[in-house]
Design a protein around this motif. Structure first.
Motif, PDB file in Angstrom:
ATOM      1  N   UNK A 193       9.580  -8.990  -0.496  1.00 28.52           N
ATOM      2  CA  UNK A 193       8.237  -8.494  -0.784  1.00 28.52           C
ATOM      3  C   UNK A 193       8.035  -7.145  -0.103  1.00 28.52           C
ATOM      4  N   UNK A 194       7.566  -6.172  -0.861  1.00 21.03           N
ATOM      5  CA  UNK A 194       7.288  -4.845  -0.308  1.00 21.03           C
ATOM      6  C   UNK A 194       5.883  -4.424  -0.745  1.00 21.03           C
ATOM      7  N   UNK A 195       5.224  -3.635   0.114  1.00 21.73           N
ATOM      8  CA  UNK A 195       3.848  -3.252  -0.154  1.00 21.73           C
ATOM      9  C   UNK A 195       3.655  -1.752  -0.247  1.00 21.73           C
ATOM     10  N   UNK A 196       2.560  -1.350  -0.894  1.00 22.35           N
ATOM     11  CA  UNK A 196       2.259   0.063  -1.109  1.00 22.35           C
ATOM     12  C   UNK A 196       0.752   0.290  -1.035  1.00 22.35           C
ATOM     13  N   UNK A 197       0.362   1.538  -0.662  1.00 16.76           N
ATOM     14  CA  UNK A 197      -0.988   2.006  -0.934  1.00 16.76           C
ATOM     15  C   UNK A 197      -0.896   2.968  -2.113  1.00 16.76           C
ATOM     16  N   UNK A 198      -1.927   2.965  -2.943  1.00 17.31           N
ATOM     17  CA  UNK A 198      -1.882   3.707  -4.207  1.00 17.31           C
ATOM     18  C   UNK A 198      -2.722   4.969  -4.097  1.00 17.31           C
ATOM     19  N   UNK A 199      -2.108   6.171  -4.178  1.00 11.25           N
ATOM     20  CA  UNK A 199      -2.880   7.419  -4.127  1.00 11.25           C
ATOM     21  C   UNK A 199      -3.582   7.693  -5.453  1.00 11.25           C
ATOM     22  N   UNK A 200      -4.462   8.685  -5.444  1.00  7.26           N
ATOM     23  CA  UNK A 200      -5.294   8.996  -6.608  1.00  7.26           C
ATOM     24  C   UNK A 200      -4.472   9.299  -7.854  1.00  7.26           C
ATOM     25  N   UNK A 201      -3.386  10.058  -7.714  1.00  6.77           N
ATOM     26  CA  UNK A 201      -2.646  10.565  -8.872  1.00  6.77           C
ATOM     27  C   UNK A 201      -1.485   9.686  -9.303  1.00  6.77           C
ATOM     28  N   UNK A 202      -1.403   8.461  -8.796  1.00 11.82           N
ATOM     29  CA  UNK A 202      -0.294   7.577  -9.155  1.00 11.82           C
ATOM     30  C   UNK A 202      -0.341   7.231 -10.640  1.00 11.82           C
ATOM     31  N   UNK A 203       0.789   7.397 -11.313  1.00 11.58           N
ATOM     32  CA  UNK A 203       0.925   6.973 -12.711  1.00 11.58           C
ATOM     33  C   UNK A 203       1.725   5.673 -12.670  1.00 11.58           C
ATOM     34  N   UNK A 204       0.992   4.583 -12.679  1.00 11.44           N
ATOM     35  CA  UNK A 204       1.627   3.305 -12.364  1.00 11.44           C
ATOM     36  C   UNK A 204       0.908   2.166 -13.076  1.00 11.44           C
ATOM     37  N   UNK A 205       1.672   1.161 -13.451  1.00 11.58           N
ATOM     38  CA  UNK A 205       1.110  -0.054 -14.035  1.00 11.58           C
ATOM     39  C   UNK A 205       1.101  -1.132 -12.957  1.00 11.58           C
ATOM     40  N   UNK A 206      -0.091  -1.516 -12.518  1.00 15.27           N
ATOM     41  CA  UNK A 206      -0.190  -2.465 -11.413  1.00 15.27           C
ATOM     42  C   UNK A 206       0.321  -3.853 -11.792  1.00 15.27           C
ATOM     43  N   UNK A 207       0.550  -4.099 -13.095  1.00 23.57           N
ATOM     44  CA  UNK A 207       1.054  -5.399 -13.528  1.00 23.57           C
ATOM     45  C   UNK A 207       2.580  -5.468 -13.487  1.00 23.57           C
ATOM     46  N   UNK A 208       3.234  -4.324 -13.363  1.00 22.14           N
ATOM     47  CA  UNK A 208       4.699  -4.299 -13.348  1.00 22.14           C
ATOM     48  C   UNK A 208       5.220  -4.252 -11.919  1.00 22.14           C
ATOM     49  N   UNK A 209       6.513  -4.561 -11.749  1.00 18.16           N
ATOM     50  CA  UNK A 209       7.115  -4.603 -10.417  1.00 18.16           C
ATOM     51  C   UNK A 209       8.409  -3.785 -10.407  1.00 18.16           C
ATOM     52  N   UNK A 276      -2.051  -1.863  14.294  1.00 16.86           N
ATOM     53  CA  UNK A 276      -2.362  -1.929  12.868  1.00 16.86           C
ATOM     54  C   UNK A 276      -3.282  -3.112  12.605  1.00 16.86           C
ATOM     55  N   UNK A 277      -4.326  -2.869  11.827  1.00 16.96           N
ATOM     56  CA  UNK A 277      -5.225  -3.925  11.384  1.00 16.96           C
ATOM     57  C   UNK A 277      -5.407  -3.775   9.880  1.00 16.96           C
ATOM     58  N   UNK A 278      -5.125  -4.837   9.135  1.00 11.69           N
ATOM     59  CA  UNK A 278      -5.223  -4.792   7.679  1.00 11.69           C
ATOM     60  C   UNK A 278      -6.327  -5.720   7.189  1.00 11.69           C
ATOM     61  N   UNK A 279      -6.842  -5.425   5.993  1.00  8.35           N
ATOM     62  CA  UNK A 279      -7.943  -6.204   5.437  1.00  8.35           C
ATOM     63  C   UNK A 279      -7.540  -7.621   5.081  1.00  8.35           C
ATOM     64  N   UNK A 280      -6.254  -7.839   4.818  1.00  4.71           N
ATOM     65  CA  UNK A 280      -5.791  -9.163   4.436  1.00  4.71           C
ATOM     66  C   UNK A 280      -4.307  -9.318   4.685  1.00  4.71           C
ATOM     67  N   UNK A 281      -3.779 -10.441   4.258  1.00  9.23           N
ATOM     68  CA  UNK A 281      -2.354 -10.718   4.400  1.00  9.23           C
ATOM     69  C   UNK A 281      -1.649 -10.233   3.130  1.00  9.23           C
ATOM     70  N   UNK A 282      -0.666 -10.971   2.656  1.00 10.93           N
ATOM     71  CA  UNK A 282      -0.008 -10.667   1.384  1.00 10.93           C
ATOM     72  C   UNK A 282      -0.885 -11.256   0.280  1.00 10.93           C
TER      73      UNK A 282
END
Length: 357
Positions: A193-209, A276-282
Motif C-alpha cells: 500500500x502506498x499513499x499520495x497527496x493530490x496537487x491541483x494540476x494532477x491528471x489522474x483517475x482516482x478509481x485507478x491504481x 506527523x499527524x494525519x487526519x486518518x489511517x489508511x
C-alpha cells in the motif's frame, strides 16, 4: 459527579497515563443558580478492574473549548455496587517559563485545494476555510506562513516552495507543513500500500491504481517523508488533512508524561523531531460541514487553549496536539475516523507551540 462553569461536551475516564478507559454516560444534569455551576451525574462501566484500589482520572471538555483533568481517584471493586466519585480539578502545576525564543524562526507552508483542474476529481467544500483559518492561527503563534491556494497549488509550485524554505530554514528553526486536499492510497501488484497527496494540476483517475501515473502526477507520501528528513530545522511537523494519509507511517501510541516541568521541555528542545499527524489511517476521511473534523479539532483546540491537555501552562507539545486531535475527531465521527501520529526522527524531540490566546 462533575461540576462545570459551562455545559460539558465530552467526558471520559482515563488511566494515569492519559489513555481512555471508558466514556461517561449522562445520568442527570442540573444547573445551580446559587453556585452558577452545571452539575452532572455520570456513570461508567469499567472492564478489567482488579480487587482493591484502581486509580483513574477524569478528562472533561466543555462547549467553550475548556478542558480539565481531575485529581486521581480510586475505584474499589465491589461486585454489584456503585461507587460515587466527585471530580475535582487537578492542582495546577508550577508555572514553567521557557526561553522567549526557543526557536530562532518558525516557518509554515500551508496548502489547500478545493477545486481541481481535472473535472473528474470531485471538489471539496472545506479545504479553503480550513487552511485560511489555520494559517491565521499559525501567524498569531509566531509563524511566517507561505500559502499555496487552489490553482497555485500545483505539484511544481508545492515542491518549489519546499525547496525555497529548505534553503532558508536553519538548525535552530521550526518548520510546519499543512495540506488540505485529496489524498489517495493504492495497492501495487506486489501487494504494498502506498499513499499520495493530490496537487491541483494532477491528471489522474482516482478509481485507478497505476503507480506510474500517480508517481508522475501526484506527490508520494514517501517523498514528503524524505523532504521532512532533509530539512535542517530542529523540529519539523507535518499535518495532513487528506484521505489515506495514515499510509505514511506506523502510528505510535501516545502516553501522558509522568512529569511536565522545565527539564521535560528542555529534553524535547534538545533533540530533533519529525512529527506527523494525519487526519486518518489508511482510510477515506470526512470533509465535514464548515470545517473538516480534523482541522476543526485543531482550530478549536488552539483557539480555546483546550489542546493544552496535560498541564495548562500555555505550552503545547506535539503529543498534546495529537492526543487532543485524535480524541476530538474520533468523537465527531462516531469512531469512524482515526487520526495517526508518529515521530520519524531517531531522536525524541517534539515541536512545541506557545498558545497566543
Amino acid at each position: 459527579i462533575i461540576k462545570s462553569q459551562y455545559p460539558i461536551e465530552y467526558a471520559e475516564v482515563q488511566d494515569r497515563a492519559g489513555g481512555t478507559v471508558a466514556e461517561l454516560k449522562l445520568e442527570k444534569k442540573r444547573y445551580s443558580k446559587a453556585k452558577k455551576l452545571y452539575i452532572y451525574t455520570f456513570s461508567a462501566a469499567f472492564v478489567g478492574l482488579t480487587e482493591g484500589g484502581n486509580t483513574f482520572q477524569l478528562y472533561v471538555d466543555d462547549e467553550k473549548g475548556g478542558a480539565f483533568t481531575s485529581k486521581p481517584f480510586k475505584v474499589v471493586y465491589v461486585p454489584g455496587k456503585r461507587t460515587t466519585v466527585v471530580a475535582k480539578p487537578a492542582k495546577k502545576p508550577a508555572t514553567v517559563k521557557l526561553p522567549p525564543n526557543w526557536y530562532h524562526k518558525q516557518y509554515a507552508l500551508v496548502v489547500w485545494i478545493n477545486q481541481y483542474q481535472d473535472p473528474s476529481i470531485p471538489p471539496l467544500r472545506n479545504a479553503v476555510a480550513d487552511a485560511k483559518e489555520l494559517a491565521s492561527i499559525l501567524r498569531k503563534l509566531g509563524y511566517e506562513v507561505t500559502e499555496l491556494y487552489g490553482y497555485k497549488a500545483t505539484k511544481r509550485n508545492i515542491l518549489r516552495a519546499w525547496i525555497r524554505l529548505a534553503r532558508r530554514v536553519k538548525e535552530e528553526d521550526a518548520f510546519l507543513f499543512y495540506f488540505a486536499g485529496h489524498g489517495q492510497g493504492i495497492t501495487t501488484p506486489a501487494g504494498k500500500r502506498v499513499g499520495y497527496i493530490i496537487p491541483y494540476d494532477a491528471k489522474i483517475n482516482l478509481e485507478e491504481e497505476d503507480i506510474f501515473t500517480y508517481d508522475d502526477q501526484a506527490i508520494p507520501l514517501d517523498e514528503l517523508r524524505k523532504y521532512a528528513y532533509s530539512m535542517r530545522a530542529k523540529h519539523v511537523a507535518l499535518l495532513l488533512d487528506s484521505c489515506f494519509s495514515g499510509l505514511m507511517f506506523r502510528a505510535l501510541t501516545l502516553k501522558k508524561p509522568a512529569k511536565v516541568d522545565m527539564s521535560f521541555y528542555q529534553r524535547l528542545l534538545s533533540q530533533k523531531a519529525v512529527n506527523i499527524l494525519t487526519a486518518g489511517a489508511d482510510q477515506p476521511v470526512f470533509d465535514g460541514e464548515g470545517h473538516s473534523p480534523f482541522t476543526k479539532a485543531l482550530i478549536i483546540g488552539l483557539k480555546k487553549g483546550s489542546v493544552d491537555l496535560w498541564d495548562q501552562d500555555g505550552y503545547v507539545t506535539f503529543s498534546e496536539l495529537a492526543t487532543y486531535g485524535k480524541m476530538k475527531v474520533e468523537k465527531m465521527t462516531d469512531g469512524r475516523q482515526h487520526p495517526q501520529f508518529d515521530n520519524l526522527s531517531d531522536e525524541d524531540g517534539e515541536l512545541i507551540l506557545r498558545l497566543a490566546y
